[in-house]
Design a protein around this motif. Structure first.
Motif, PDB file in Angstrom:
ATOM      1  N   ARG A   1      63.421  -3.002 -10.042  1.00 22.26           N
ATOM      2  CA  ARG A   1      63.221  -2.993 -11.510  1.00 22.26           C
ATOM      3  C   ARG A   1      63.306  -1.567 -11.886  1.00 22.26           C
ATOM      4  O   ARG A   1      62.231  -0.750 -11.694  1.00 22.26           O
ATOM      5  CB  ARG A   1      61.611  -3.524 -11.929  1.00 22.26           C
ATOM      6  CG  ARG A   1      61.456  -5.003 -11.577  1.00 22.26           C
ATOM      7  CD  ARG A   1      60.058  -5.388 -12.409  1.00 22.26           C
ATOM      8  NE  ARG A   1      58.988  -4.636 -11.744  1.00 22.26           N
ATOM      9  CZ  ARG A   1      58.297  -4.851 -10.616  1.00 22.26           C
ATOM     10  NH1 ARG A   1      58.675  -5.867  -9.684  1.00 22.26           N
ATOM     11  NH2 ARG A   1      57.201  -4.191 -10.173  1.00 22.26           N
TER      12      ARG A   1
ATOM     13  N   SER B   1      56.451  -7.999 -15.142  1.00 22.46           N
ATOM     14  CA  SER B   1      56.338  -7.556 -13.623  1.00 22.46           C
ATOM     15  C   SER B   1      54.880  -7.494 -13.455  1.00 22.46           C
ATOM     16  O   SER B   1      53.711  -7.269 -14.162  1.00 22.46           O
ATOM     17  CB  SER B   1      56.725  -5.826 -13.785  1.00 22.46           C
ATOM     18  OG  SER B   1      55.594  -5.076 -12.789  1.00 22.46           O
TER      19      SER B   1
ATOM     20  N   THR C   1      52.991  -5.456 -11.787  1.00 22.36           N
ATOM     21  CA  THR C   1      52.289  -4.273 -12.142  1.00 22.36           C
ATOM     22  C   THR C   1      52.302  -3.651 -13.490  1.00 22.36           C
ATOM     23  O   THR C   1      51.786  -2.760 -13.965  1.00 22.36           O
ATOM     24  CB  THR C   1      52.781  -3.000 -11.134  1.00 22.36           C
ATOM     25  OG1 THR C   1      54.384  -2.850 -11.618  1.00 22.36           O
ATOM     26  CG2 THR C   1      52.373  -3.310  -9.679  1.00 22.36           C
TER      27      THR C   1
ATOM     28  N   ASN D   1      59.580  -0.452 -10.407  1.00 22.65           N
ATOM     29  CA  ASN D   1      59.477  -0.229  -9.032  1.00 22.65           C
ATOM     30  C   ASN D   1      60.437   0.902  -8.564  1.00 22.65           C
ATOM     31  O   ASN D   1      60.561   1.227  -7.309  1.00 22.65           O
ATOM     32  CB  ASN D   1      59.470  -1.356  -7.924  1.00 22.65           C
ATOM     33  CG  ASN D   1      60.654  -2.255  -7.976  1.00 22.65           C
ATOM     34  OD1 ASN D   1      61.941  -1.679  -8.629  1.00 22.65           O
ATOM     35  ND2 ASN D   1      60.787  -3.382  -7.636  1.00 22.65           N
TER      36      ASN D   1
ATOM     37  N   SER E   1      51.579   1.875  -9.212  1.00 24.42           N
ATOM     38  CA  SER E   1      51.248   1.809  -7.748  1.00 24.42           C
ATOM     39  C   SER E   1      52.443   1.079  -6.969  1.00 24.42           C
ATOM     40  O   SER E   1      52.559   1.226  -5.784  1.00 24.42           O
ATOM     41  CB  SER E   1      50.150   0.479  -7.648  1.00 24.42           C
ATOM     42  OG  SER E   1      50.559  -0.839  -8.720  1.00 24.42           O
ATOM     43  N   GLU E   2      53.503   0.614  -7.746  1.00 18.86           N
ATOM     44  CA  GLU E   2      54.686  -0.178  -6.935  1.00 18.86           C
ATOM     45  C   GLU E   2      55.737   0.632  -6.963  1.00 18.86           C
ATOM     46  O   GLU E   2      56.998   0.432  -6.813  1.00 18.86           O
ATOM     47  CB  GLU E   2      54.815  -1.486  -7.283  1.00 18.86           C
ATOM     48  CG  GLU E   2      54.315  -2.339  -6.405  1.00 18.86           C
ATOM     49  CD  GLU E   2      54.948  -4.035  -6.808  1.00 18.86           C
ATOM     50  OE1 GLU E   2      54.236  -5.027  -6.159  1.00 18.86           O
ATOM     51  OE2 GLU E   2      56.017  -3.813  -7.419  1.00 18.86           O
ATOM     52  N   ILE E   3      55.646   1.889  -7.727  1.00 20.47           N
ATOM     53  CA  ILE E   3      56.986   2.495  -7.777  1.00 20.47           C
ATOM     54  C   ILE E   3      57.404   3.133  -6.470  1.00 20.47           C
ATOM     55  O   ILE E   3      56.717   4.052  -5.950  1.00 20.47           O
ATOM     56  CB  ILE E   3      56.865   3.790  -8.788  1.00 20.47           C
ATOM     57  CG1 ILE E   3      56.597   3.228 -10.123  1.00 20.47           C
ATOM     58  CG2 ILE E   3      57.960   4.621  -8.904  1.00 20.47           C
ATOM     59  CD1 ILE E   3      56.224   3.990 -11.351  1.00 20.47           C
ATOM     60  N   ARG E   4      58.512   3.024  -6.086  1.00 21.96           N
ATOM     61  CA  ARG E   4      58.882   3.431  -4.544  1.00 21.96           C
ATOM     62  C   ARG E   4      59.692   4.763  -4.648  1.00 21.96           C
ATOM     63  O   ARG E   4      60.064   5.378  -3.585  1.00 21.96           O
ATOM     64  CB  ARG E   4      60.087   2.347  -4.075  1.00 21.96           C
ATOM     65  CG  ARG E   4      59.458   0.925  -3.765  1.00 21.96           C
ATOM     66  CD  ARG E   4      60.495   0.091  -3.039  1.00 21.96           C
ATOM     67  NE  ARG E   4      60.051  -1.347  -3.223  1.00 21.96           N
ATOM     68  CZ  ARG E   4      60.749  -2.349  -2.474  1.00 21.96           C
ATOM     69  NH1 ARG E   4      61.883  -2.196  -1.901  1.00 21.96           N
ATOM     70  NH2 ARG E   4      60.569  -3.679  -2.823  1.00 21.96           N
TER      71      ARG E   4
ATOM     72  N   PHE F   1      65.047   2.328  -2.449  1.00 23.52           N
ATOM     73  CA  PHE F   1      64.596   1.221  -2.764  1.00 23.52           C
ATOM     74  C   PHE F   1      64.706   0.162  -1.342  1.00 23.52           C
ATOM     75  O   PHE F   1      63.760  -0.554  -1.192  1.00 23.52           O
ATOM     76  CB  PHE F   1      65.362   0.346  -3.950  1.00 23.52           C
ATOM     77  CG  PHE F   1      65.116  -0.989  -3.912  1.00 23.52           C
ATOM     78  CD1 PHE F   1      65.641  -2.057  -3.836  1.00 23.52           C
ATOM     79  CD2 PHE F   1      63.688  -1.249  -4.582  1.00 23.52           C
ATOM     80  CE1 PHE F   1      64.960  -3.206  -3.807  1.00 23.52           C
ATOM     81  CE2 PHE F   1      63.276  -2.414  -4.999  1.00 23.52           C
ATOM     82  CZ  PHE F   1      63.901  -3.586  -4.590  1.00 23.52           C
TER      83      PHE F   1
END
Ligand code: NAD
Ligand code: 9W4
Length: 479
Positions: A46, A129, A131, A135, A194-197, A420
């Motif tokens: 995303r 999403s 979160t 991400n 929290s989910e951002i890579r 990613f």
């Protein structure tokens, strides 16, 4: 409720025509679409983008989608959106203005600061999403990354500084936005982050901000510095400006450059491109420099190298490319020939002393046409200033050509795939694009130019200490 906001959906057809033309000039991105179509490396991604919403960026967006990503987009500059490109992205290749089926995009030319940050927040807010957010971030200048980091910081503190403490208008708008979004105790930004890579960053300014956050120990996720990829910065700076400087001067003045005397201040990547393009038009080019190495390069390349003082009353065209401030001052412009042309293609808007010019008693500013002004001195002598001292290739032309952006955006796409798909290889920190990917981007552009590459033989490879298929240079090699 429409999940986009653009200026005028009816421009979509025009935008689509220009996107189709640009695809042919962006072989790097189109090759990546072919190569990765089956693997879908960005399936599940995303991606929130904050980057100039132009025709070329539209090709980037649709490449990310072709690789499996979902995308939400905002521009990173209140004036840089091309409304027909934004409309085409919102409508999508299979949609219509009455039935838009494209990518959620929030961008239009001439946004206010409040609207700009609202667009950035919309691009970061993902309705479906887990979160509530992306991400992946694709950033240009670091505003999306900044909003996430400030949101998390203030949620940790449990409060947001009062907008009354803001240093400037933009800071006030950001504090008001964060005040609004944090007051409900939802921990929106902490959840969202929290989910951002990771983030891939396009420009020097954004990269500087990332290194500062890393130094201060507040960086929340890994970042790839795309700006310093050779196939990005060399192409943006040298070949992009070599094309768009003359494009801007011609669109603005239609003056014959041949036979004229042109001064290029600065002989770095941008200055080298600019000097070459003006020489290509038959101008006699004079360079000014502070750095003896760059000055020597200019002399070796056949340019006269002297000080601005020496030539300010003799030259016809002046271009600043230094990334420094106060290069051409009001007193310099007062000495210039009648109808001398002055423009900047280097840093934002402080290479040319516009404030000083405006303060000259009796000076008269007149708009010839948008982004082209004459300034008439009391003695009747006038000069022509482009884009009011801001980047003339953007204000008087359309920025870099698609082929140049194909290199930069191929770097961006490969960087997105890296972060990613290989999270374990990128613990939080700031990275440059691995050289083999930099070389891959160059490779992707060779066929369309009819380039035939020579194949290194194994004994030759070992002789120069490289692998047969590269990387061919050390990390500190200066191209
Ligand atoms: N307009 C665009 O599309 C565009 C594209 C790329 C880069 N840029 C900007 O252009 C600027 C230059 O980029 P670059 O890659 O060439 O940087 P660079 O550092 O390679 O070159 C700048 C040169 O200017 C020289 N310089 C500095 N102060 C000077 C002075 N007072 N007089 C004369 N020379 C001076 C430096 O010695 C250096 O050689 C940067 O601000 C960059 O962000 C603009
Ligand atoms: O900044 C960009 N563009 C831009 C355009 C118009 C404009 N008008 C302005 N004003 C100032 C105040 O008065 C009114 C007018 S500021 C301004 C900025 C910009 C940068 C990189 C790329 C990257 N890029 C290309 O170069 C080609 N495709 C791209 O995506 C684009 C735009």
């Amino acid at each position: 409720r429409q999940d986009f906001k653009v200026a005028d959906l009816s421009l979509a057809e025009f935008g689509r025509k220009e996107i189709t033309l640009a695809e042919h000039e962006m072989p790097g991105l189109m090759s990546i679409r072919k190569e990765y179509a089956e693997a879908q490396p960005l399936a599940g991604a995303r991606v929130t983008g904050s980057l100039h919403m132009t025709v070329q960026t539209a090709v980037l967006i649709e490449t990310l989608v072709a690789l499996g990503a979902e995308v939400r987009w905002a521009s990173c500059n209140i004036f840089s959106t091309q409304d027909h490109a934004a409309a085409a992205i919102a409508v999508g290749p299979n949609g219509t203005p009455d039935n838009p089926q494209g990518v959620p995009v929030f961008a239009w030319k001439g946004e206010t600061l409040d609207e700009y940050w609202w667009c950035t927040e919309q691009a970061l807010t993902w309705p479906n999403s887990p979160t509530g957010g992306p991400n992946m971030i694709l950033d240009d200048g670091g505003d999306a990354t900044l909003l996430v980091h400030k949101g998390v910081e203030y949620e940790k503190d449990g409060k947001v500084p009062s907008p009354d403490t803001a240093e400037n208008d933009e800071h006030r708008v950001i504090l008001e936005l964060l005040n609004r979004t944090i007051s409900d105790g939802s921990q929106k930004w902490t959840q969202l982050a929290s989910e951002i890579r990771g983030v891939t960053e396009e420009t020097t300014t954004g990269v500087h901000r990332l290194y500062e956050m890393q130094r201060d120990g507040v960086l929340l996720f890994p970042a790839i510095n795309v700006n310093d990829a050779v196939t990005k910065s060399k192409f943006d700076n040298k070949y992009g400006c070599r094309h768009s400087l003359v494009d801007g001067i011609n669109r603005a003045t239609d003056v014959l450059i041949g036979g004229k005397t042109a001064v290029v201040c600065g002989y770095g990547d941008v200055g080298k491109g600019c000097a070459e393009s003006l020489r290509g038009q038959g101008a006699r080019v004079i360079v000014t420099e502070i750095d003896p190495i760059c000055a020597l390069q200019a002399a070796m390349d056949g340019y006269q190298v002297t000080t601005l003082d020496e030539v300010v009353d003799k030259a016809d065209i002046f271009v600043t490319t230094t990334g420094n401030k106060d290069i051409i001052m009001a007193a310099d412009m007062a000495k210039m020939k009648h109808q001398a042309i002055v423009g900047n293609i280097g840093h934002f808007d402080n290479e040319i002393d516009m404030a000083g010019l405006a303060q000259i008693p009796g000076i008269v500013k007149d708009e010839v046409k948008p982004q082209v002004h004459t300034w008439t001195f009391p003695d009747g002598k006038k000069i022509i200033v482009l884009s009011e001292g801001r980047l003339l290739n953007l204000g008087n032309a359309t920025g870099h050509p698609s082929f140049v952006m194909s290199n930069s955006f191929a770097d961006q796409t490969l960087a997105q795939i890296e972060l990613f798909t290989k999270p374990d290889e990128y613990p939080t920190g700031v990275y440059v694009l691995p050289k083999h990917l930099d070389e891959k981007v160059a490779r992707l552009h060779l066929d369309s130019l009819g380039v035939k590459l020579t194949q290194l033989r194994p004994e030759q490879a070992s002789y120069i200490g490289v692998e047969v298929d590269g990387p061919f240079k050390s990390d500190h090699y200066r191209y």
